[in-house]
Enzyme design. Structure first.
Site, PDB file in Angstrom:
ATOM      1  N   SER A  51      -0.080   0.040 -11.338  1.00  0.00           N
ATOM      2  CA  SER A  51      -0.490  -1.327 -11.701  1.00  0.00           C
ATOM      3  C   SER A  51      -1.869  -1.301 -12.348  1.00  0.00           C
ATOM      4  O   SER A  51      -2.719  -0.469 -12.002  1.00  0.00           O
ATOM      5  CB  SER A  51      -0.549  -2.197 -10.450  1.00  0.00           C
ATOM      6  OG  SER A  51      -1.124  -3.444 -10.753  1.00  0.00           O
ATOM      7  N   TYR A 107      -3.982  -3.969  -2.282  1.00  0.00           N
ATOM      8  CA  TYR A 107      -2.974  -3.527  -3.256  1.00  0.00           C
ATOM      9  C   TYR A 107      -3.635  -2.671  -4.341  1.00  0.00           C
ATOM     10  O   TYR A 107      -3.147  -1.586  -4.685  1.00  0.00           O
ATOM     11  CB  TYR A 107      -2.318  -4.767  -3.852  1.00  0.00           C
ATOM     12  CG  TYR A 107      -1.364  -4.536  -4.987  1.00  0.00           C
ATOM     13  CD1 TYR A 107      -0.088  -4.040  -4.757  1.00  0.00           C
ATOM     14  CD2 TYR A 107      -1.724  -4.854  -6.301  1.00  0.00           C
ATOM     15  CE1 TYR A 107       0.801  -3.857  -5.812  1.00  0.00           C
ATOM     16  CE2 TYR A 107      -0.850  -4.676  -7.351  1.00  0.00           C
ATOM     17  CZ  TYR A 107       0.416  -4.180  -7.105  1.00  0.00           C
ATOM     18  OH  TYR A 107       1.295  -4.001  -8.153  1.00  0.00           O
ATOM     19  N   LYS A 142      -2.997   1.316  -5.298  1.00  0.00           N
ATOM     20  CA  LYS A 142      -2.491   1.736  -6.611  1.00  0.00           C
ATOM     21  C   LYS A 142      -3.464   2.704  -7.290  1.00  0.00           C
ATOM     22  O   LYS A 142      -3.033   3.628  -7.983  1.00  0.00           O
ATOM     23  CB  LYS A 142      -2.236   0.511  -7.499  1.00  0.00           C
ATOM     24  CG  LYS A 142      -1.054  -0.335  -7.054  1.00  0.00           C
ATOM     25  CD  LYS A 142       0.274   0.402  -7.215  1.00  0.00           C
ATOM     26  CE  LYS A 142       1.461  -0.513  -6.982  1.00  0.00           C
ATOM     27  NZ  LYS A 142       2.756   0.158  -7.213  1.00  0.00           N
TER      28      LYS A 142
HETATM   29  N1  LIG Z   1       5.770  -7.615 -11.400  1.00  0.00           N
HETATM   30  C1  LIG Z   1       4.615  -7.316 -11.963  1.00  0.00           C
HETATM   31  O1  LIG Z   1       4.055  -8.101 -12.752  1.00  0.00           O
HETATM   32  C2  LIG Z   1       3.952  -5.990 -11.689  1.00  0.00           C
HETATM   33  C3  LIG Z   1       2.707  -5.732 -12.275  1.00  0.00           C
HETATM   34  C4  LIG Z   1       2.106  -4.510 -12.055  1.00  0.00           C
HETATM   35  C5  LIG Z   1       2.739  -3.557 -11.269  1.00  0.00           C
HETATM   36  N2  LIG Z   1       3.946  -3.833 -10.689  1.00  0.00           N
HETATM   37  C6  LIG Z   1       4.560  -2.787  -9.864  1.00  0.00           C
HETATM   38  O2  LIG Z   1       5.921  -2.646 -10.251  1.00  0.00           O
HETATM   39  C7  LIG Z   1       6.712  -2.279  -9.106  1.00  0.00           C
HETATM   40  C8  LIG Z   1       7.839  -3.280  -8.916  1.00  0.00           C
HETATM   41  O3  LIG Z   1       7.267  -4.569  -8.786  1.00  0.00           O
HETATM   42  P1  LIG Z   1       8.161  -5.865  -8.583  1.00  0.00           P
HETATM   43  O4  LIG Z   1       7.415  -7.000  -9.163  1.00  0.00           O
HETATM   44  O5  LIG Z   1       9.564  -5.586  -9.042  1.00  0.00           O
HETATM   45  O6  LIG Z   1       8.130  -5.983  -6.988  1.00  0.00           O
HETATM   46  P2  LIG Z   1       9.055  -6.835  -5.988  1.00  0.00           P
HETATM   47  O7  LIG Z   1       9.936  -7.779  -6.724  1.00  0.00           O
HETATM   48  O8  LIG Z   1       8.135  -7.342  -4.934  1.00  0.00           O
HETATM   49  O9  LIG Z   1       9.989  -5.691  -5.365  1.00  0.00           O
HETATM   50  C9  LIG Z   1       9.418  -4.702  -4.570  1.00  0.00           C
HETATM   51  C10 LIG Z   1      10.525  -3.794  -4.115  1.00  0.00           C
HETATM   52  O10 LIG Z   1       9.916  -2.794  -3.258  1.00  0.00           O
HETATM   53  C11 LIG Z   1      10.720  -2.686  -2.103  1.00  0.00           C
HETATM   54  N3  LIG Z   1       9.948  -2.228  -0.967  1.00  0.00           N
HETATM   55  C12 LIG Z   1       8.886  -2.848  -0.346  1.00  0.00           C
HETATM   56  N4  LIG Z   1       8.484  -2.136   0.698  1.00  0.00           N
HETATM   57  C13 LIG Z   1       9.286  -1.038   0.761  1.00  0.00           C
HETATM   58  C14 LIG Z   1       9.378   0.063   1.619  1.00  0.00           C
HETATM   59  N5  LIG Z   1       8.561   0.207   2.685  1.00  0.00           N
HETATM   60  N6  LIG Z   1      10.327   1.006   1.384  1.00  0.00           N
HETATM   61  C15 LIG Z   1      11.178   0.890   0.338  1.00  0.00           C
HETATM   62  N7  LIG Z   1      11.162  -0.145  -0.507  1.00  0.00           N
HETATM   63  C16 LIG Z   1      10.223  -1.096  -0.298  1.00  0.00           C
HETATM   64  C17 LIG Z   1      11.282  -4.086  -1.861  1.00  0.00           C
HETATM   65  O11 LIG Z   1      12.406  -3.971  -1.016  1.00  0.00           O
HETATM   66  P3  LIG Z   1      13.123  -5.283  -0.350  1.00  0.00           P
HETATM   67  O12 LIG Z   1      13.930  -5.876  -1.455  1.00  0.00           O
HETATM   68  O13 LIG Z   1      13.922  -4.696   0.755  1.00  0.00           O
HETATM   69  O14 LIG Z   1      12.023  -6.179   0.132  1.00  0.00           O
HETATM   70  C18 LIG Z   1      11.585  -4.530  -3.284  1.00  0.00           C
HETATM   71  O15 LIG Z   1      12.874  -4.093  -3.672  1.00  0.00           O
HETATM   72  C19 LIG Z   1       5.738  -2.248  -7.915  1.00  0.00           C
HETATM   73  O16 LIG Z   1       5.309  -0.920  -7.708  1.00  0.00           O
HETATM   74  C20 LIG Z   1       4.586  -3.110  -8.379  1.00  0.00           C
HETATM   75  O17 LIG Z   1       3.379  -2.759  -7.736  1.00  0.00           O
HETATM   76  C21 LIG Z   1       4.555  -5.036 -10.878  1.00  0.00           C
END
Ligand SMILES: NC(=O)c1ccc[n+]([C@@H]2O[C@H](COP(=O)([O-])OP(=O)(O)OC[C@H]3O[C@@H](n4cnc5c(N)ncnc54)[C@H](OP(=O)(O)O)[C@@H]3O)[C@@H](O)[C@H]2O)c1
Length: 227
Positions: A147, A166, A170
């Site tokens: 991130s 967070y 990261k």
């Molecule tokens: N969205 C953005 O704008 C953004 C920006 C920068 C970086 N990112 C990064 O991109 C990645 C995906 O983000 P996202 O927005 O898709 O996140 P999200 O919608 O919150 O999904 C997070 C996923 O991680 C899983 N998870 C959480 N804790 C876990 C654990 N202990 N073991 C295994 N799985 C676990 C969750 O499982 P459950 O479904 O079971 O809860 C969910 O499927 C992350 O690494 C995030 O930091 C996202």
């Protein structure tokens, strides 16, 4: 045929990885979730695509991850091309967004510990568990979804003061991936942390509700050249 394993595949970016990778029927996609029963968006994709297999493992449970890696090896003959460690404890819950100066010491410590456990150590568990089939694979790619929150230069320039736990997890993840790159380069691995930018998932919705600073265009945190 390429084989991919993706954590956090039940929703958000991980789910979209699975949906798009499944389009190439030559490829094999291992979608990893914490709980199959709650993966209500993923299961229909797996049912409609024979090249998608759903595996259960929490990133904090090394034994479960090793069992998932063994299952992958059974299916592929011991090989995996790409691991995408995408899961994260992101930021649902408004208190997660509290500025660092307004967090009590104990809450702050607890949040940082949880974020490290899932986002940093959890990614290491995933990579270590899958190293044997990755070593036997052809592509040898390790991708960690990181991130911009963990980019020191960007934080200093934008003066972003939220999401301390967070962001720290990261930033640590970026260093961890650089260490994997340093260790595995001679074996032909490419290890890269990638920043996806702002993506409209649950996490992003919370950001919008919290009236965060304007979205910043950011470059990927790493590249094959850099590592
Ligand atoms: N969205 C953005 O704008 C953004 C920006 C920068 C970086 N990112 C990064 O991109 C990645 C995906 O983000 P996202 O927005 O898709 O996140 P999200 O919608 O919150 O999904 C997070 C996923 O991680 C899983 N998870 C959480 N804790 C876990 C654990 N202990 N073991 C295994 N799985 C676990 C969750 O499982 P459950 O479904 O079971 O809860 C969910 O499927 C992350 O690494 C995030 O930091 C996202």
């Amino acid at each position: 045929m390429r084989s991919w394993a993706i954590t956090g595949a039940a929703r958000g970016i991980g789910l979209e990885f699975v949906r798009q990778l499944a389009l190439d029927k030559e490829d094999l996609v291992f979608a990893m979730v914490r709980n199959k029963e709650r993966a209500t968006h993923l299961i229909p994709i797996a049912e409609a695509n024979q090249n998608v297999l759903v595996l259960e493992a929490d990133a904090t449970d090394y034994e479960a991850l090793k069992a998932a890696a063994s299952r992958v090896s059974e299916v592929t003959g011991g090989k995996l091309d790409v691991i995408i460690t995408n899961h994260a404890r992101t930021g649902s819950g408004t208190r997660y967004w509290t500025p660092i100066t307004q967090m009590c010491v104990y809450c702050n410590m607890w949040r940082i510990a949880i974020a490290y456990r899932v986002n940093t150590v959890g990614a290491m568990h995933v990579i270590n568990a899958f190293l044997p089939p990755l070593r036997a694979g052809t592509m040898k790619h390790i991708v960690a979804i990181s991130s911009a929150a963990g980019d020191l230069d960007l934080v200093l320039r934008s003066r972003e003061n939220l999401l301390a736990a967070y962001a720290a997890s990261k930033a640590a993840l970026n260093i961890v991936i650089a260490k994997y790159a340093a260790n595995l380069r001679s074996e032909g691995f490419m290890c890269v942390p990638l920043n996806p930018g702002m993506v409209n998932t649950d996490e992003t919705s919370v950001a919008a509700r919290a009236s965060l600073s304007p979205l910043l265009p950011v470059a990927p945190l790493g590249s094959t050249d850099a590592l």
